[in-house]
Design an enzyme around this catalytic site. Structure first.
Site, short mmCIF file in Angstrom:
data_model
loop_
_atom_site.label_atom_id
_atom_site.label_comp_id
_atom_site.label_asym_id
_atom_site.label_seq_id
_atom_site.Cartn_x
_atom_site.Cartn_y
_atom_site.Cartn_z
N PRO G 9 25.87 53.61 50.53
CA PRO G 9 24.71 54.01 49.48
C PRO G 9 24.30 52.57 48.69
CG PRO G 9 26.85 54.73 48.85
CD PRO G 9 27.06 54.29 49.94
N ASN G 10 22.96 52.93 48.48
CA ASN G 10 22.38 51.50 47.79
C ASN G 10 22.37 50.05 48.29
OD1 ASN G 10 21.59 53.23 45.41
ND2 ASN G 10 23.69 53.32 45.09
N ARG G 17 18.76 45.00 43.49
CA ARG G 17 19.84 45.43 42.39
C ARG G 17 20.74 44.14 42.12
NH1 ARG G 17 24.94 48.69 44.62
NH2 ARG G 17 25.94 48.92 42.76
N TYR G 22 25.05 40.60 43.73
CA TYR G 22 24.98 40.92 45.17
C TYR G 22 24.35 39.99 46.02
CZ TYR G 22 26.42 45.56 43.39
OH TYR G 22 27.17 46.48 42.95
N ASN G 73 30.62 48.74 55.07
CA ASN G 73 30.60 48.49 53.63
C ASN G 73 30.40 49.66 52.89
OD1 ASN G 73 29.93 47.78 50.90
ND2 ASN G 73 28.79 46.32 51.57
N ALA G 76 29.78 52.40 47.16
CA ALA G 76 30.39 53.37 46.17
C ALA G 76 31.45 54.46 46.61
CB ALA G 76 29.16 53.93 45.39
N GLU G 97 36.69 46.53 56.72
CA GLU G 97 36.09 46.92 55.65
C GLU G 97 35.51 45.52 54.73
OE1 GLU G 97 38.86 48.02 52.61
OE2 GLU G 97 37.62 48.70 51.08
N HIS G 99 32.86 43.95 51.62
CA HIS G 99 32.21 43.86 50.29
C HIS G 99 31.38 42.71 50.03
CE1 HIS G 99 34.10 47.79 49.63
NE2 HIS G 99 35.28 47.41 50.08
N ARG G 106 35.62 43.13 39.37
CA ARG G 106 34.64 44.07 38.61
C ARG G 106 35.26 45.03 37.72
NH1 ARG G 106 30.14 45.48 42.76
NH2 ARG G 106 29.00 46.12 40.61
#
Lengths: 145, 145, 145, 145, 145, 145, 145, 145, 145, 145, 145, 145
Positions: G9-10, G17, G22, G73, G76, G97, G99, G106
């Site tokens: 998502p996103n 963003r 990012y 990735n 969320a 995985e 990111h 964070r």
């Protein structure tokens, strides 16, 4: 024998606030009953109520050397006041902690008493009778019986 | 009026175990004093002590319909026994929780009582006097005073 | 010199239950070996096993004045019984805590021993040898060596 | 049979530091006594003490293929060193964890041993005797008795 | 372009320790492979391994102004060393954190990296390839590609 | 096919205790209904109730080699007894955990079952029907259907 | 060799963003770069982005037997989706995985990855390069180099 | 009598995913068996599977007034979805929670069910039989037996 | 009067590392200023800095009987080293804990000092002045003023 | 001025679900009332409801550059969705969080809002009026009053 | 230069309360000594003591623009008062936190200071000297030395 | 219609304290604006500000029977005062909780409101507008619209 009963915040609303939890007696009626028992037991009794943490600390400090025993229902401050705890610990007068309702059967944040470790003992859940029994214990101990 | 006092594990060692914490009275002496007070108050009183959780559950169950009030010092089981809690909750007889020492001023694992939420109230920290006051409260309530 | 070995719940199943964790020796074989060592060391040794928390409390109480040292493997009750802890604390006899398996390398809920703070010390992870070494320590201390 | 005893930080101060907790024996006296017992049991024994986590890791690594058993009192590093844990886990030599005092009866932060899950077992609370018993267990196992 | 690879405690045992988790390559073989890749990428590479937290802190401090990028596998110290974290934070050289195994899939106490918040990023779970990819990323960034 | 139903503390009070939560059936009525179903399914069924943790451990131990399946409602001991857990784990007989009420919808301390990880499965919230379904599952599995 | 990149998502908002966290590359640019690298490495690569947890589960399920490696990735959902974890665990295709940002540096709720324990490994903090390196690792492993 | 079985994420992979944990039956075989039992019991049964939390919420909402009982295996969403919980709570149809495996014996994050407090009861650990028993309970209750 | 200042890991980088937090003075400048104040106060002062936990433990041990007071800024080891705590506790020399920054206003993991309970007191947040004040306190106490 | 109201899962059941908690107005009635107020305030208003987390994320993303203000009642996803939080954070449109009931007075798991830190503010507990006031605040701010 | 010393609850009892912990000096004696030092340093000093949280908040607010530095020993309110914290944060006058005893070596609930993050720094454990050193630091900083 | 606005500690500093968080309006300006709105709405409004927990409790008690609605911004006491909570619960007047800043987006210790569960609802994050909307809600409800 000279005994002081200290009533914490909102105890002055007794009879109005949640009668199911706190009973229907008003604070004055509790004090009247205690005065009679005190009289029977041959001791003097005084009363103090305040919604102010600081005033309660003041009164505890000044009780040193004046009173022989304190009975305290610190109400909400039972669970949040280290200042009252420190005041009780600082004086030489023994203290009994009283609660009208059974604090161990209510909200989680009412289970923990910050003042319990510096009091002689705790009575909770018996409404007016809790005060009377605390008074009897105080007198028994002062009489050395 | 018929009252039963239930004493939990290691209470039978009173007088031997940590006199500083638990006082110097033996369990029998506590029982004798309580018998005299009960007699003065016009009520019958019985005593039961056990180190077995299961036996305490049995006795609480059988108290239903036989006794009018229970006074219980569940000692170590206060903090570990859901079975005793469930037994107290299951019967119709009201129960007062008594502790010789002020459990709120000792080890962390003694602060939490599993049975408190199903008892009428709690008295802790006054040694023998705690039992006597519990008895007086029970009788007062039974007399409806 | 008179020593009592107390075995807690399910120890009577040794040899059957999880031999990978608890070893293949049966409880009787452990007792036989200990009896021989005790005999060599010139001391008397007795054994008691129970699955009942209350019986273990009873036996610990009665050991006072009768035995000079207790060796206890409280098994599952190690982690849940404040009553056994209080009994150990109440008597004057020193106690060594023994575990067949290394409890610190097993489930989280087996890491914490409620009785450890009132015992002389703890030996865990060595099967039968744990008991023998506990016996040797007890005898050494009693001999004042 | 070749055994190495590894002593962690501050063990070199034994006899000076808190004799009530750690006993009055100096580290050298413990080593002397152990040397005699080792001699009686027909095995070789060596000693190493360091206040440096890294040196202890080095020594454990080099023990592989050289020693048959390690006895380790990691002292303060017991509770903070994953590096020592990883070193013990990495080698093929079995290890026994020893503590002079009963770590389970002291500060909360001393209850948890990070190395326990990778050791054969743990002995705590018996002062010098803990080392001797660990030595006897090591020899018993090496002899396959 | 000058890159330093810092290997933490017990990494020198690679190939011996838990091959299932850490792979069968020895540390030297990893270094040889990395040297070849570095050569292909036109950069210089050095290696440092230590079991001592303090030595790793020393080396990180001295890397300032000497190296352009650090690759660090702090192993056990990843989870316990604030000193290494502070050293990384204090210097101007960027750092990539590498782990041979997937630390997020192992013991709970290996999930949390104290140095992660002060590193550029983290690669875990790919054995030798993790180092190689970290090297490629470092070179890419230094080349500004 | 031989099946044993073990009922824990206070189950003997069914019908009296909190009918809203536990239903209005008495324990004997549950047993009668189960006997009929067992008869229909062609299997033998026995019943045991106790308020004593130790007796339940004893009975579980003795069930080994005698019964083919156990159905247990450990009631309050579900949440506090590692001893019962260890007994279940030690025997070869499969066990199904049953609860009259939905323990996941009640007090927090009733959400966690210590015995669940060593049982075949758990059924909670269906009153009498929970036992019947457990019985049907046990028989199905024993028949290999 | 057939590889699928799954974007959570996103991720479709990349470039808009929080460019500080990012990076400034758009998702399509990342995919274009990856396509070129894949082409150089001789493998096929596909892309899928969704804001819907259920669609991501669907796609992972359908990837079984179709793709040789997944790069994911989960954004969320990394921290909240057991469903995605279960899907990854259920299929035979290995998963890496990735990111963009260093999730360990964070908010606290971004430190814990629910999918990490069922992935091959994790790369976080390197922006676009993290995907490229994951692709190179996947290809290396598929080639058995 | 009209019953709906709702199957959560990844249940459609049954037979493929971890047969040791979830059994070897495929979802369709479970549904076929249930259809036969439903037919025998004289009730209608329908099935719905989705990997999408939102679709499951939609279906629960639409079940109101259409079905008489819901059986739900929310799988991974059991532990993360307050939305499904709210949907169950909002409708008037009773719901039984079913799990193929014994969720109380698996990862910690699978112990807690968010939907349990709003369901009639929970059955976990019996594979296909869990569904069948849930169906039998639902029918028994609808028949008022 | 003989005083030793012990500086922990990364203190040697002062002036370089985060001047906003730690100030712009270099460690040598702090030492020079302290030397002048010590000279004015008529006492001798020495300095020791190390990044090695073990060396700090060594130095603390050797300070016994040599120095009259220790001032220690254990930096990162403040929060992780039980070994330094044990060394401070083991010696007879009083110790004051100093921190350049206000550790109570920084990361959570810097709030807790493991050495605080065995030090005389703590000064944090005043940069160089914290050391000077600690020195003045030490001298005042040694002079018995 | 263009405003979008986003309604989360189960809001479409308003009027049916727990009227005591959520009030008796249906969602459409809330929307009608809001449309009138919007008309009076001279702004356009649209509505979107979904039970799907992913659809809500999609809609928030697409609102960027289209709407001037969002009002969101994320219902159950308030407490579980980092994806919605990330979407809100990613767009430039300001967002007000609305709840019909006072979420701070309900179940513990409803106290924590994951989206609150990225919203302008929160209104909870006032039923329909909460939406209206949120609308008035949005318009006031857009008008720069 | 104008400095205010604020003393919290029960500080007025100094000399009476726990002399072992707080020393034997009375509050007035501390103030007298501080007045002399202030005079030597060429600055004005005032004192305020109260048991009332609200009065301390009032005084801190009014100190803004009147005093150049505040020294505060908030005593029990250190650990419970967010209101005092907010008042300190709201004014432009710098504040030093002083404690007579080493709060980090006492009860757990005294370890955490709510005001520490908004103070310049903290001095605890040095009795009267703590105040004097705080005064010297304040003057040094005001003089810009 | 008679409404009282209660302002807690440090609200009297508005405009001075952290304008970024609390806005630039002074308390008096907020009150003036509210007076105008109240006048428009045809209701009376009064204001009370105090830094004293006890005074706020007094005022709440006395509001009973005098005011029709209370708006309270308890500021710091929101998070620490059970006494204010008990006062609110004790009276019959409904209360709305207002916060200038979004407390859910600030320090962790500001997320939890002790008074929220006894208030009608909460508005936080909208500065002056929060009060105005609370006033409008109060009036709407009193008018029964």
């Amino acid at each position: 024998m000279n005994i002081l009963v200290i009533q914490g915040p909102n105890i002055n609303l007794l009879g109005l606030r949640n009668p199911k939890i706190y009973g229907e007696l008003k604070m004055e009626e509790i004090h009247n009953r205690l005065s009679k028992v005190a009289s029977d037991l041959g001791c003097q009794i005084s009363f103090f109520q305040s919604n102010h943490e600081g005033q309660i600390v003041d009164v505890i400090q000044k009780a040193n050397g004046v009173y022989d025993y304190l009975l305290i229902n610190a109400a909400a401050y039972t669970h949040t006041s280290i200042a009252i705890r420190d005041a009780i610990e600082a004086i030489a007068v023994p203290v009994i902690e009283v609660h009208l309702s059974n604090i161990h059967a209510r909200d989680d944040f009412r289970h923990k008493s910050l003042i319990a470790p510096v009091c002689k003992g705790q009575i909770s859940g018996f409404g007016y009778l809790g005060y009377e029994m605390a008074l009897r214990i105080a007198v028994s101990e002062l009489k050395g019986v």
